[in-house]
Design a protein around this motif. Structure first.
Motif, PDB file in Angstrom:
ATOM      1  N   ALA A 121      -7.296   9.083 -10.662  1.00 60.77           N
ATOM      2  CA  ALA A 121      -6.817   8.099  -9.687  1.00 60.77           C
ATOM      3  C   ALA A 121      -6.036   8.776  -8.570  1.00 60.77           C
ATOM      4  O   ALA A 121      -6.135   8.387  -7.403  1.00 60.77           O
ATOM      5  CB  ALA A 121      -5.945   7.073 -10.390  1.00 60.77           C
ATOM      6  N   ILE A 180      -9.100   2.026   3.334  1.00 60.97           N
ATOM      7  CA  ILE A 180      -8.545   1.216   2.260  1.00 60.97           C
ATOM      8  C   ILE A 180      -8.850  -0.256   2.480  1.00 60.97           C
ATOM      9  O   ILE A 180      -9.041  -0.710   3.607  1.00 60.97           O
ATOM     10  CB  ILE A 180      -7.022   1.412   2.127  1.00 60.97           C
ATOM     11  CG1 ILE A 180      -6.326   1.029   3.411  1.00 60.97           C
ATOM     12  CG2 ILE A 180      -6.709   2.824   1.745  1.00 60.97           C
ATOM     13  CD1 ILE A 180      -4.844   0.977   3.275  1.00 60.97           C
ATOM     14  N   ASN A 183     -11.019  -0.272  -7.758  1.00 58.24           N
ATOM     15  CA  ASN A 183     -10.003  -0.172  -8.804  1.00 58.24           C
ATOM     16  C   ASN A 183      -9.998  -1.408  -9.677  1.00 58.24           C
ATOM     17  O   ASN A 183      -9.906  -1.329 -10.897  1.00 58.24           O
ATOM     18  CB  ASN A 183      -8.623  -0.002  -8.162  1.00 58.24           C
ATOM     19  CG  ASN A 183      -8.457   1.357  -7.545  1.00 58.24           C
ATOM     20  OD1 ASN A 183      -9.238   2.244  -7.815  1.00 58.24           O
ATOM     21  ND2 ASN A 183      -7.475   1.510  -6.702  1.00 58.24           N
ATOM     22  N   ASP A 218      -8.340  10.236  -6.041  1.00 60.76           N
ATOM     23  CA  ASP A 218      -8.892   9.151  -5.242  1.00 60.76           C
ATOM     24  C   ASP A 218      -7.914   8.697  -4.149  1.00 60.76           C
ATOM     25  O   ASP A 218      -8.271   8.576  -2.968  1.00 60.76           O
ATOM     26  CB  ASP A 218      -9.199   7.992  -6.190  1.00 60.76           C
ATOM     27  CG  ASP A 218     -10.314   7.133  -5.673  1.00 60.76           C
ATOM     28  OD1 ASP A 218     -11.176   7.691  -4.976  1.00 60.76           O
ATOM     29  OD2 ASP A 218     -10.320   5.942  -5.960  1.00 60.76           O
ATOM     30  N   VAL A 219      -6.649   8.471  -4.569  1.00 62.20           N
ATOM     31  CA  VAL A 219      -5.671   7.950  -3.611  1.00 62.20           C
ATOM     32  C   VAL A 219      -5.365   8.978  -2.533  1.00 62.20           C
ATOM     33  O   VAL A 219      -5.227   8.631  -1.355  1.00 62.20           O
ATOM     34  CB  VAL A 219      -4.390   7.499  -4.346  1.00 62.20           C
ATOM     35  CG1 VAL A 219      -3.321   7.110  -3.368  1.00 62.20           C
ATOM     36  CG2 VAL A 219      -4.689   6.341  -5.250  1.00 62.20           C
ATOM     37  N   THR A 242       0.828  -1.200   0.000  1.00 60.38           N
ATOM     38  CA  THR A 242       0.000   0.000   0.000  1.00 60.38           C
ATOM     39  C   THR A 242       0.867   1.256   0.000  1.00 60.38           C
ATOM     40  O   THR A 242       0.502   2.259  -0.607  1.00 60.38           O
ATOM     41  CB  THR A 242      -0.922   0.013   1.220  1.00 60.38           C
ATOM     42  OG1 THR A 242      -0.172  -0.346   2.347  1.00 60.38           O
ATOM     43  CG2 THR A 242      -2.049  -0.966   1.063  1.00 60.38           C
ATOM     44  N   GLY A 263      -2.755   3.560  -7.221  1.00 55.12           N
ATOM     45  CA  GLY A 263      -3.832   2.733  -6.719  1.00 55.12           C
ATOM     46  C   GLY A 263      -3.793   1.326  -7.262  1.00 55.12           C
ATOM     47  O   GLY A 263      -4.370   0.430  -6.680  1.00 55.12           O
ATOM     48  N   HIS A 310       1.660   2.544  -3.431  1.00 56.45           N
ATOM     49  CA  HIS A 310       0.676   3.398  -4.101  1.00 56.45           C
ATOM     50  C   HIS A 310       0.865   4.853  -3.692  1.00 56.45           C
ATOM     51  O   HIS A 310       0.722   5.753  -4.519  1.00 56.45           O
ATOM     52  CB  HIS A 310      -0.742   2.952  -3.743  1.00 56.45           C
ATOM     53  CG  HIS A 310      -1.044   1.554  -4.136  1.00 56.45           C
ATOM     54  ND1 HIS A 310      -0.900   1.108  -5.419  1.00 56.45           N
ATOM     55  CD2 HIS A 310      -1.464   0.493  -3.425  1.00 56.45           C
ATOM     56  CE1 HIS A 310      -1.228  -0.160  -5.480  1.00 56.45           C
ATOM     57  NE2 HIS A 310      -1.569  -0.569  -4.279  1.00 56.45           N
ATOM     58  N   LYS A 332      -7.932   8.863   0.021  1.00 57.14           N
ATOM     59  CA  LYS A 332      -7.776   7.700   0.883  1.00 57.14           C
ATOM     60  C   LYS A 332      -6.638   7.903   1.889  1.00 57.14           C
ATOM     61  O   LYS A 332      -6.715   7.470   3.037  1.00 57.14           O
ATOM     62  CB  LYS A 332      -7.500   6.444   0.055  1.00 57.14           C
ATOM     63  CG  LYS A 332      -8.672   6.017  -0.791  1.00 57.14           C
ATOM     64  CD  LYS A 332      -9.771   5.467   0.094  1.00 57.14           C
ATOM     65  CE  LYS A 332     -10.942   4.973  -0.725  1.00 57.14           C
ATOM     66  NZ  LYS A 332     -11.569   6.020  -1.560  1.00 57.14           N
ATOM     67  N   LEU A 358      -5.354  -0.837  -4.291  1.00 59.14           N
ATOM     68  CA  LEU A 358      -5.608  -0.241  -2.984  1.00 59.14           C
ATOM     69  C   LEU A 358      -7.046  -0.486  -2.554  1.00 59.14           C
ATOM     70  O   LEU A 358      -7.329  -0.620  -1.375  1.00 59.14           O
ATOM     71  CB  LEU A 358      -5.325   1.250  -3.061  1.00 59.14           C
ATOM     72  CG  LEU A 358      -4.974   2.001  -1.802  1.00 59.14           C
ATOM     73  CD1 LEU A 358      -3.852   1.293  -1.087  1.00 59.14           C
ATOM     74  CD2 LEU A 358      -4.547   3.389  -2.154  1.00 59.14           C
TER      75      LEU A 358
END
Lengths: 111, 158, 97
Positions: B74, B89, B138, B77-78, A35, B118, A38, B81, B134
């Protein structure tokens, strides 16, 4: 004209710094290696482009702009390669990702 | 021959861009370097359609524009999060089938997935890729196959 | 704004160093090093503009390439031999206890 350029440049730089900070916070906050990758991806794609575009708007010199474009393209081409190499090496060495219990359908062992 | 010419032009552009000095001596040194590099590359036998997909060059620009839009969405979005924290997540690891035939198409697709924050391609075996994402959404987005179709179209046109 | 962006990048680099020191596994550390490198590229280009010397961009390009090659090199090394075993032991041991 000059003022508009300056303002858009400052806006791009601000957005880039914010995205970079988000990536830095993400790399501290996220629970496991996959994670975190990302979060590092955010700083590699949009944050880097925003900061470099902000710098492009600062300078009217053609060769400087072309060099900045070159750095941007290099970053965008290099970053997926590195991410993939890291993910594959980690997976090969047996580092299991932390998976969500509900979504885990195909029997990969959750650690 | 087409590939040699395009390689020389690319190297010349790279040299001119990086040096910024246009005196005869520097330009001559650049010419010599280009000739040496082209000679070495020919000896290594790596100048072919795979290293320089010329037919792709025009079409791929539209794909880049679409990919850029996807990347921006994206990213938002990340980042959301990240600030929401650990509970937002739900990491997933799944296998996805891909429909590309050539190696180049597969590589373009896998790299596009990795470049989008992601989702990360962990492995590519025959015509399946293992993707770590993630969030579950997705994966659903990837399985809907918009990106897959676009890469296949790109591949067929070249 | 340039200076603010530079400070933001420096803060992010500090955060990456924290992750690099803390990182429970080897790969977290490699990730931290890679991210530190990409942030250094941005920092060098920003500093060039802060000091009014855009020639720094050449150094940034070279740094991007060196960073890429060094990360790939370390990953190849970790793949082929060396520190695979102790890392595995450490992770499973940590999870069991």
């Amino acid at each position: 004209m000059d003022i508009a350029l300056n303002i858009s440049s400052a806006l791009c730089l601000f957005l880039g710094s914010f995205l970079c900070l988000s990536g830095g916070v993400g790399i501290i906050r996220f629970p496991d290696f996959y994670t975190r990758m990302h979060a590092a991806g955010v700083t590699d794609t949009l944050a880097a482009s925003m900061i470099l575009i902000g710098l492009m708007l600062q300078n009217p010199d053609a060769i400087v702009i072309l060099k900045l474009v070159m750095i941007l393209l290099m970053t965008l081409f290099i970053s997926p390669t590195t991410s993939h190499a890291m993910a594959k090496a980690a997976m090969n060495s047996g580092l299991q990702p932390l998976l969500d219990k509900k979504e885990n359908k195909d029997g990969v062992e959750s650690s | 021959m087409r590939h040699t010419i395009s390689l020389s032009l690319a190297l010349a552009a790279f040299w001119l861009l990086n040096s910024g000095y246009y005196t005869p001596l520097i330009l001559g040194l650049g010419l010599v370097s280009i000739i040496i590099v082209v000679y070495i590359v020919h000896r290594m036998d790596v100048v072919d359609h795979e290293s320089q997909p010329l037919g792709l060059s025009g079409k791929i620009l539209f794909y880049y524009v679409w990919l850029g839009k996807e990347i921006i969405l994206a990213n938002i979005d990340v980042v959301k999060k990240i600030w929401l924290g650990k509970d937002a997540i739900s990491p997933v690891l799944t296998t996805i089938n891909i429909s590309q035939k050539t190696d180049m198409g597969k590589v373009i697709y896998a790299n596009s997935i990795t470049l989008t924050p992601g989702t990360v391609t962990v492995n590519l075996v025959a015509d399946q890729i293992i993707v770590h994402a993630l969030m579950g959404e997705n994966i659903q987005l990837l399985e809907a196959g918009e990106m897959d179709r676009r890469v296949s179209r790109l591949e067929n046109s070249c | 704004m340039l200076i603010a962006a530079t400070i933001a990048i420096l803060v992010v680099m500090a955060l990456t160093i924290i992750r690099g020191c803390m990182g429970p596994t080897l790969y977290d550390r490699i990730l931290a090093v890679n991210m530190f490198g990409t942030k250094t590229v941005l920092l060098i280009s920003l500093l060039g503009f802060v000091m009014g010397r855009p020639e720094f961009l050449d150094i940034a390009i070279v740094y991007a390439l060196i960073n890429f090659i060094s990360v790939i090199g370390v990953l190849r090394f970790s793949d082929s031999f060396g520190f695979k075993q102790p890392h595995q032991k450490k992770v499973s041991g940590g999870k069991d206890s």
